[in-house]
Enzyme design. Structure first.
Site, PDB file in Angstrom:
ATOM      1  CG  ASP A 723      -2.119   0.890   1.056  1.00 10.45           C
ATOM      2  OD1 ASP A 723      -2.047   1.823   0.234  1.00 10.45           O
ATOM      3  OD2 ASP A 723      -3.132   0.667   1.742  1.00 10.45           O
ATOM      4  CG  HIS A 725      -3.241   4.951  -0.643  1.00 14.78           C
ATOM      5  ND1 HIS A 725      -3.134   3.719  -1.232  1.00 14.78           N
ATOM      6  CD2 HIS A 725      -3.718   5.785  -1.584  1.00 14.78           C
ATOM      7  CE1 HIS A 725      -3.546   3.804  -2.482  1.00 14.78           C
ATOM      8  NE2 HIS A 725      -3.891   5.050  -2.715  1.00 14.78           N
ATOM      9  CB  SER A 776      -3.941  -2.248   3.477  1.00 20.06           C
ATOM     10  OG  SER A 776      -3.441  -1.749   2.283  1.00 20.06           O
TER      11      SER A 776
END
Lengths: 1170, 354
Positions: A723, A725, A776
């Site tokens: 991930d 982000h 995630s």
């Protein structure tokens, strides 16, 4: 035996020309000996001398197949071409032999019921004078003269200028033929057959309309199209020709385009099927075959001709001009703008450039005018101090290649006019003739117009000794009447080729004889147009404002033009770059100009001149001083920082920073909002306020107390593996750091092992894991398991968009058997939890609460799963199994590398390219498509830019298209489409690959597999069903080029290049799909327009993976295995995207019921809005 | 404010398609079409890069992480500042003042096609979305440093980011309005995750956000804010928004925990944009029980607003329904499933609410 005349026969029925000569000879596999030695090998024409029986045999084969006309084997029979084999000197002998051979063959098959004719074939030579140069117009004419003489002598019935690629070559040929006729004291019919390349134009750039306009002054036997492409591609051109041509029309296509092995792909049946559509549409008088056609094709065409009726011409009479481009002067497009700046009399800049012999730059002026809207360019090089003939040659040598619009040749010297006409591919306009010296000028110039095909500007001047120039409206009309009678009756000029110039005189010079002349001109136009409605009018507009201040000239010109156009003016000679729009002129200026034109008021000239010498400026103001607590909000309201820092320092003596922010400063912001809402502030001012507020906060920040000096604890933060982000995580970092935590931020995509190592290294009090993606959440479970396995027991805080407290409680906490996991729903709750974790008492309590909650959850039974709702894999009753299936020509893999990009560009959906990608309105795109001027300059600029980019990059690797396709035997069972081995033999078909497609989840939901018959159905009915797969690509390197252009700041070009590449790939897919349909045996009907094609209104559909009916992009991998598009340079990325991006892959079904649909519940046919 | 559409569905923004056509087709199957962001084509289509294009020195890596080269920014930021100032100064009298700030095809391959489709199909409403200024400021980093470092290190940067985002939003709104389309602008502010009203910078950020919302509304747009995490909902509800967009599964409970603020928001005409379909794994999507999902949502609302059935009814009838989050990182087939579930949900909802 008296043979009926060719013209009469042509009027009665469709005549059939023979097929290819070149490919027929090639098929004979001749040796150099057949050609009379190595030096002559390849000179097909010489075979008429060395192997006449062989040529005769080919002629016979076509005559036996039913051809009405055979062509002499003299395509390359000019001395120029023959000399390439050292045979130039034998031109007469070869052409004579060829003509006699054909004559004998034709006569031997001729009967009164079916007379046979001989066309004297004249090819374009090896030079296209406008494109390759390398020969003078005169030399070219003389070449054609020599060939024509021998063909006439040999007894041909007519001369056929075929495969014409450059109208200047045609003009040279016509001149040569005229001389040959004069020498032979005879006259034969002439036919012209142009070759439209895939670009949609001839090699030298003319469209079929422009070609027709260029040669419409002749009495042609017929005009037609041959070679270049297959018949399908000729559709639009033939339609145009049939609509406009006053002559019979011929269609002589190739048997399609050759593949990479040089095989022409269209069978006699395929060609005939397409031509049948042309014939039944009433477009054709002559049919025939070009490259790749053989007697089989001609036999089919003869059958078709025998059961069909010929086209009956009823073309409208139009005033048309042409340069490279065609220009029809219609009522709707008035006024057509004639650019006046390439005139040594009217433009000082142009004159200087010519004097300095900077012809390249001089030619650029012509281009600049076109960019500014000129549709015709006036060219005048009559500088008395220079050699006009020489200057005209030098200028047109360059300009003729750069200027696509028609030329207006402005000269009084007929030698200059003739030279200029020989440089124009199209139908130019001669400016001008008049009766100033009686008929003398008519006699000199009008024959030139008739010979080269030009229209005439006729000035209203005659030989009246008192006043030659027609100033009054009545005189203008009288002179026009006299001229008209002479031109139409004595000189044979058609009315639509007459353009009256009723003369413009300066309205403000004070010359008494011109007083009121402007209104006489306006009314003169009206009278002449009423008297001769079939003719046109033209005016040099800017003369009217001569002598006025420069500022006012454009306004006056604009108003004068407006009134002339109202009166009926067709063409306006103006400076296109400076033309003011009448509608944008202020009312006052219009009034002043009209006073001047109509001689209203006491002194309209003085009033006009005075107005255009006036000008005006503008100003702004500021605010005042107040007490401190009132001043502070005012800084914000007024958006000023001057003095702000001092006043804030002053305020800090009595107030805390946060009090200042939340007090007077926030009050200022509230006031800003109120004023903005009531329209008393504009956005720019609001922004200044925000900036002032920001400056204030920045100034106060250092004075704020820190939350705590010592560290509360240490936390490791990471976004989990896979991930990227990190916004949430970073905000948590800010919050925690501001609240006394020491934060170690490990970044994004952090795998468990790295986290474990960091835990061991930093010994944090807690670990914070974040992630946005659904996967995630799973990764957090894995990380927690790994932590447990590694013996880590540090408390974990988890947060992120994909998490819920339920998931944490059920999944992550169970995986983290060695430690505590807590869920932070946001950063603030994260801070609270962090504070709790570093406090032993609170941590113990937290653990208790979590344990209790999770125990309750476990008791409640965890998550319930819901049964899946997959639709049953049953064929939809909406799709009826076919009773007959089309047969593909083969099941082999084909690679195409030679599809001309210009041909592909014809299949670009203009609404997609210009509309969707480049933002031009649909209605405007349609105007531009019809070559009409765009209502806004931006659209025109974009349109022109696309054309320039096409020119710049065509032929480069950037736009080198290639394709790979293959038909597969296929069967559909349930939701599975299987691609099978090719039919043949007794062996059962072997599955090569299969696709599982989703089915709509409703009754009779659709699935792509429904479009193929099941194997059982095929076997029961004795059918073979098939699908096709293809990949096309266009833009190798487009992305890199686009990046480069962007880096250079050329954003528009960068965008256009990318959009053009993408749409070119789509266009290629459309083109190839059309070919696949035709090869399957169901070509599109002739009346199918391009727009209907873009709307997929044909049988069958093509589907690309990733679209709603087949959303699984990973099916691309199967397609890749089957077609191996790597060979044409298309790679599949990890994400199953194609590289280059401007590529299209598709699965093609032929089922008539195939439609676009979505597999969604609500989806039905056409649901995806294509 | 009334939005009259047959179906009240729309998307969040990002889509997994690799092809503009396919992405647009997906978007236009929604009741209110939305501007697709398709970052699989180009990482510049990720939200931060898309919002900040034009910022000198902006770089974006393959994952869409935006960073700033401070030297380049410092050497060229005045040009941008001048352009911004010129545009804002011209804004009242020049409808095209922000035209330069429309998304270029390099950051939004769909923008021009989207506009064109809207105009050709004569669609009355369209949703566009843009990263909000707070998130953009907090996310942008200097390479090798922590996110937010750019605005921390370069004091003038945050103001410029704010203006740039505003200019871009205005450019898009004006362009839509000029085409006769009612714009719904959603500011994507996942960064509100860390909102704290005791932090003066964030208080200031909220003020700026309020002004941006006000500005866009004055331009005729309806303005929404999407936050796919929990935040200080009271503060957000007080921003003067037309729409509040959130992930129902993640945030409804928290939002309902601020009932007064929510009630005031709704009574003042505010609407909810409910991210009702979880953007989760394919297997879960395939087995999604949409009716049960709807029942859960109705129950949750009912607990807080059970005594105000009319307000509740109106709220849900006038709400928009969306997936919970963007779909860029899912397979296309999942996007189809989400769309299908969304349509089903909306239809059930209409049926349930009458």
């Amino acid at each position: 035996m008296k043979k009926p005349s060719l013209r009469r026969t042509l009027a009665e029925r469709i005549l059939v020309l023979d097929g290819a000569m070149g490919t027929a000879i090639q098929a004979k596999e001749l040796t150099s000996a057949d050609f009379g030695g190595e030096a002559h090998e390849g000179c097909n024409e010489f075979l008429c001398v060395t192997r006449p029986e062989l040529i005769r045999e080919i002629h016979e084969s076509y005559l036996e197949a039913g051809a009405d006309i055979i062509e002499t084997n003299t395509f390359g029979g000019t001395p120029l071409v023959l000399e390439e084999y050292g045979l130039g000197a034998r031109t007469r002998e070869i052409n004579l032999a060829a003509a006699r051979l054909a004559r004998e063959a034709a006569d031997s098959h001729s009967t009164p019921a079916k007379p046979r004719f001989v066309a004297g074939s004249i090819g374009p030579t090896t030079r296209a004078i406008s494109v390759t140069g390398g020969i003078s117009f005169e030399d070219l004419a003389s070449n054609f003269d020599r060939q024509a003489r021998a063909l006439i002598e040999g007894g041909v019935d007519y001369l056929l200028l075929e495969t014409c690629q450059d109208t200047r070559n045609i003009k040279a040929a016509l001149l040569g033929i005229e001389r040959a006729f004069a020498a032979a004291q005879t006259k034969l019919p002439i036919a012209i057959s142009g070759t439209i390349e895939a670009s949609g134009t001839m090699l030298a750039g003319q469209s079929v309309e422009a070609l027709l306009a260029s040669v419409s002054h002749l009495e042609l036997l017929y005009i037609g199209l041959n070679c270049a492409t297959g018949p399908e591609f000729m559709t639009d051109h033939l339609r145009s020709l049939a609509r406009l041509s006053p002559f019979p029309v011929a269609c002589v296509p190739n048997a399609g385009l050759p593949d990479e092995h040089g095989r022409y792909l269209e069978t006699p049946g395929m060609v005939a099927r397409i031509l049948e559509r042309f014939v039944s549409s009433g477009w054709v008088n002559v049919l025939g075959g070009c490259c790749g056609t053989h007697a089989g094709h001609i036999r089919e065409l003869a059958r078709l001709a025998s059961r069909s009726r010929p086209r009956i011409a009823a073309p409208p009479r139009v005033s048309a001009l042409s340069g490279i481009d065609y220009l029809e002067i219609t009522e709707e497009m008035r006024p057509v703008i004639v650019g006046e700046r390439t005139n040594v009399i009217g433009s000082r800049k142009f004159k200087t450039l010519v004097c300095e012999e900077k012809f390249e730059e001089a030619a650029e002026i012509a281009r600049a005018q076109i960019r500014s809207g000129a549709q015709i360019v006036d060219v005048c090089l009559a500088n008395p101090d220079r050699d006009e003939l020489k200057d005209m040659r030098s200028f047109l040598e360059l300009a003729a290649r750069k200027v696509r619009v028609p030329l207006m040749i402005d000269s009084t010297d007929e030698r200059v006019i003739e030279l200029a006409l020989s440089y124009s591919q199209g139908k130019a306009l001669i400016n001008s003739v008049n009766l100033e010296d009686g008929e003398e000028r008519f006699e000199k110039v009008v024959p030139l117009a008739r010979r080269y095909g030009a229209a005439l500007v006729v000035g209203t001047i005659d030989d009246d000794p008192n006043q030659g120039m027609g100033i009054s409206r009545a005189r203008k009309l009288a002179i026009a009447e006299r001229s008209y009678a002479l031109l139409t009756s004595k000189y044979g000029v058609p009315p639509e080729d007459i353009y009256w110039d009723p003369l413009v005189f300066p309205c403000a010079t004070g010359d008494a004889q011109y007083a009121g002349s402007a209104v006489e001109t306006i009314e003169g136009i009206r009278l002449i147009k009423a008297r001769f409605p079939g003719t046109k009018t033209v005016l040099g507009i800017s003369n009217v404002s001569f002598g006025l201040p420069p500022a006012g000239r454009e306004a006056l010109n604009s108003v004068f033009l407006y009134h002339c156009v109202q009166a009926g003016l067709d063409l306006a000679i103006v400076n296109a770059e400076k033309l003011e729009r009448y509608a944008t002129l202020p009312e006052e200026e219009r009034g002043l100009a009209e006073d001047l034109l109509y001689s209203r008021g006491a002194d309209p000239v003085a009033a006009f001149a005075a107005h255009f010498r006036e000008k005006k400026p503008a100003t702004r103001a500021v605010g005042a001083k107040l007490p401190l607590l009132e001043r502070l909000p005012r800084y914000i309201v007024e958006g000023t920082k001057d003095g702000l820092a001092q006043d804030l320092d002053e305020a800090l003596k009595a107030m805390k920073p946060l009090e200042i922010i939340n007090g007077p400063l926030m009050a200022g912001m509230d006031e800003v909002g109120r004023l903005f809402n009531s329209n008393q502030l504009i956005v720019a001012e609001v922004l200044q306020s925000a900036e002032a507020m920001k400056a204030a906060v920045a100034h106060l920040e250092p004075f704020m107390e820190k939350a705590q000096s010592a560290s509360r604890g240490k936390i490791l933060l990471a976004t989990v593996k896979g991930d990227v982000h990190d916004i949430g995580k970073n905000l948590v970092e800010i919050i925690l750091a501001n609240n006394g935590f020491e934060v170690v931020n490990l970044g994004i995509k952090v795998p468990p092992e790295q986290l474990i190592q960091a835990v061991r290294e930093h010994r944090p009090d807690l670990v914070g894991l974040s992630g946005l993606l659904v996967k995630s959440a799973q990764m957090m479970v894995t990380t927690a398991e790994d932590f447990a396995r590694a013996g880590v027991d540090t408390p974990i805080l988890v947060g992120g968009a994909a998490l819920s407290s339920g998931f944490v409680d059920r999944q992550i906490s169970r995986a983290y058997t060695t430690g505590t996991v807590a869920y932070a729903s946001d950063a603030m709750s994260g801070l609270d939890l962090a504070k709790a974790i570093v406090n032993p008492e609170r941590f113990a309590k937290l653990k208790e609460e979590l344990a209790e909650k999770r125990a309750q959850l476990q008791a409640a039974g965890g998550s319930a799963s819901v049964a899946t709702q997959e639709a049953p894999a049953r064929r939809s009753a909406l799709i009826e199994p076919l009773q007959a299936t089309p047969e593909p020509p083969d099941f082999e893999r084909h690679v195409l590398r030679n599809t001309p990009i210009e041909r592909i560009w014809r299949y670009i959906n203009p609404l997609m390219l210009y509309g969707r990608h480049l933002g031009i309105r649909g209605s405007t795109v349609r105007l531009l498509e019809r070559s009409e001027p765009a209502p806004d300059a931006k659209a025109q600029r974009i349109w022109d830019a696309v054309q320039e980019i096409k020119e710049e990059f065509k032929g480069t690797a950037l736009f080198r298209p290639s394709a790979v396709y293959r038909y597969f035997r296929a069967s559909g069972e349930g939701n599975t489409l299987s691609l099978l081995s090719a039919p043949g033999g007794n062996a059962a078909p072997k599955a090569l690959a299969s696709f599982e497609f989703p089915r709509q989840r409703r009754e009779n939901g659709l699935c792509l597999a429904d479009y193929a018959l099941s194997l059982e159905e095929q076997q029961r009915q004795g059918l073979v069903d098939s699908v096709a797969l293809f990949v096309v690509t266009v833009g190798k390197g487009v992305r890199a080029l686009a990046e480069q252009l962007k880096d250079r700041g050329d954003y528009l070009k960068s965008h256009i290049v990318q959009a053009l590449a993408l749409e070119s790939a789509e266009a290629y897919a459309e083109l190839l799909h059309e070919h696949l349909r035709a090869s399957w045996g169901y070509p599109d009907p002739p009346e199918l327009t391009m727009m209907e094609r873009f709307q997929a209104r044909y049988r069958g559909k093509r589907y690309s993976f990733g679209y709603p009916a087949c959303p699984r992009l990973d099916d691309q991998a199967t397609l890749w295995k089957l077609l191996e598009p790597v060979e044409i340079g298309v790679e599949l990325t990890d994400g199953f995207m194609m590289d280059p991006e401007s590529s299209v892959s598709a699965l093609v079904f032929h089922h008539p019921a195939a439609t676009y649909f979505s597999v969604g519940q609500k989806g039905g046919p056409d649901d995806d809005n294509r | 404010m009334t939005i009259t559409v047959e179906r009240r569905t729309t998307g969040i923004g990002s889509l997994p398609h690799h092809n503009i056509d396919a992405a647009l087709a997906h978007s236009f199957r929604m009741g209110i079409p939305f501007l697709p962001q398709i970052p699989i084509r180009n990482p510049w289509e990720f939200m931060i890069a898309q919002a900040l294009e034009g910022l000198p020195g902006l770089e974006v890596d393959r994952e869409g992480i935006a960073s700033l080269n401070p030297d380049i920014w410092a050497s060229r930021q005045r040009e941008l500042q001048a352009r911004l100032e010129r545009s804002f100064a011209e804004a009242p009298r020049n409808a095209m003042a922000f035209a330069d700030f429309e998304p270029s095809p390099a950051i939004s391959s769909s923008w021009q096609p989207f506009l064109w489709e809207l105009s050709e199909r004569r669609v009355p409403h369209a949703k566009i979305q843009l990263a909000g200024p707070m998130t953009a400021q907090w996310a942008l980093k200097i390479q090798g440093e922590a996110p937010g470092s750019a605005a921390e290190r370069l004091p003038e940067l945050s103001g410029q980011i704010y203006r740039l985002v505003m200019a871009r939003a205005l450019a898009m709104v004006r362009r839509l309005r000029q085409s006769g389309i009612q714009p719904l602008v959603f500011l994507d502010e996942p960064g509100l995750y860390g909102l704290s009203r005791s932090n003066p910078k964030q208080v200031l950020g909220l003020q700026e956000l309020r002004l941006l919302i006000q500005t866009l509304r004055k331009e005729g747009a309806r303005v929404g804010l999407h936050c796919c995490s929990n935040t200080d909902w009271e503060a957000v509800l007080a921003l003067g928004l037309d729409f509040l967009s959130f992930d129902v599964a993640l945030s409804l409970e928290n939002l309902l925990a601020a009932p007064e603020a929510l009630r005031n928001f709704l009574r003042a005409g505010g609407r909810l944009s409910l991210g009702v379909i979880p953007t989760t794994r394919s297997a879960v999507l395939r087995s999604l029980n949409v009716k049960a999902l709807l029942a859960e949502t109705l129950d949750a609302f009912g607990e807080r607003f059970g005594e105000e059935p009319e307000l509740l009814r109106r709220t849900l009838r006038e709400a928009l329904y969306t997936p919970a989050c963007g779909l860029a990182l899912h397979p296309v087939s999942d996007a189809e499933l989400v769309l299908e579930a969304l349509e089903e949900y909306e239809a059930f909802c209409r049926e349930a609410l009458g």
